[in-house]
Enzyme design. Sequence first.
Site, PDB file in Angstrom:
ATOM      1  N   HIS A   2      87.506 -21.556  30.824  1.00  0.00           N
ATOM      2  CA  HIS A   2      87.168 -22.977  30.875  1.00  0.00           C
ATOM      3  C   HIS A   2      88.143 -23.671  31.823  1.00  0.00           C
ATOM      4  O   HIS A   2      89.296 -23.271  31.957  1.00  0.00           O
ATOM      5  CB  HIS A   2      87.309 -23.552  29.461  1.00  0.00           C
ATOM      6  CG  HIS A   2      86.675 -24.882  29.257  1.00  0.00           C
ATOM      7  ND1 HIS A   2      85.354 -25.034  28.915  1.00  0.00           N
ATOM      8  CD2 HIS A   2      87.190 -26.141  29.314  1.00  0.00           C
ATOM      9  CE1 HIS A   2      85.074 -26.315  28.771  1.00  0.00           C
ATOM     10  NE2 HIS A   2      86.178 -27.023  29.015  1.00  0.00           N
ATOM     11  N   SER A  37      82.713 -29.566  31.487  1.00  0.00           N
ATOM     12  CA  SER A  37      83.016 -29.641  30.066  1.00  0.00           C
ATOM     13  C   SER A  37      82.307 -30.840  29.429  1.00  0.00           C
ATOM     14  O   SER A  37      81.083 -30.902  29.442  1.00  0.00           O
ATOM     15  CB  SER A  37      84.537 -29.699  29.878  1.00  0.00           C
ATOM     16  OG  SER A  37      84.901 -29.461  28.541  1.00  0.00           O
ATOM     17  N   ASP A  75      85.300 -18.433  28.108  1.00  0.00           N
ATOM     18  CA  ASP A  75      85.314 -19.800  27.592  1.00  0.00           C
ATOM     19  C   ASP A  75      84.870 -19.817  26.129  1.00  0.00           C
ATOM     20  O   ASP A  75      83.822 -19.262  25.797  1.00  0.00           O
ATOM     21  CB  ASP A  75      84.355 -20.638  28.446  1.00  0.00           C
ATOM     22  CG  ASP A  75      84.352 -22.104  28.092  1.00  0.00           C
ATOM     23  OD1 ASP A  75      85.026 -22.508  27.126  1.00  0.00           O
ATOM     24  OD2 ASP A  75      83.656 -22.856  28.805  1.00  0.00           O
TER      25      ASP A  75
END
Length: 316
Positions: A285, A163, A255
């Site tokens: 995610h 991320s 995601d």
Amino acid sequence: MTDKAAYIRPDMKAFLDAVTAMGGPALADMTLEDARASYVALHGMADRPARDLAVIRDLSCAGPAGDIPLRLYDARETREAGPIITFYHGGGFVIGDLDTHHALCTEIAALMDLPVVAVDYRLAPEHPFPAAIDDCEAATRWIASSPAELGRAATGIITIGDSAGGTATLAVGQLFGANAANVPVVLQVPIFPLASDAVGSVSLEAFADGFVLTKGAVEFFDAAYGAPRDDHRAFPILGDHASAPPTVLVTASLDPIRDSGRDYAKALADAGADFTFLEMKGVTHSFTNLRGAVPSTQGDLERMIAAMKFALSNAA
């Protein structure tokens, strides 16, 4: 708008249903302290237990605004010179720390059989852009210098992060390309990174709610971090891709920032860069930290590790 036709793995759906049933406020509605605590709680609930390793040791290095906390992981007490993995945690540059990704770092160290050094960079909003990137760059240059404190000599650096940490991975690769360190980045592994601006993307709308990371959380992180739209350290899609190090790029099909990772894959392809693109189907995610609650994602991590080992052997 949710993509009703999107494939969701059964164990992923069971986890999402359980999270929905638990309820609770949205991240953007929490205090900063509660938001950070919720991230710790999510990973503590959903990840697999940390592995026992020969070496797990906290240390620090000098940074641009004081010492940067680090944590060294190694399955071996001692080892010969070789690549060292540098890990940058996720959390939108606002939440997350060494402990939120502790279990994942032990797993990477064990599966790769290489030392891992996790970086606890400064967080926004107390320290907005570019503080986190400055810390990641400084820590990585320190690791590349094979300091005595590590007890390990680096022949190259493998950068990896999830991320926001994936964004940092790409930013550090570009910064090292422009200004070489003692040893090069021999492989970069951005995991579901924000590489281009997600605003207006199909995936941000399709998976806006109910898929771990929400559109509201993306907007919350963006406002707190305060990164300009024209800086490649914030949006690496704007940087140079022709000189990118070998890359294993990982995205998740459910995601909201998936399309940002896809954009970066296209940029690498257009530049003729050496890369492997893996999109994990039916997961969200943060899947790398959900391996206890969503057992199939351990296989995704092992697939990523296999790609990393292949890329390293191919570059040798």
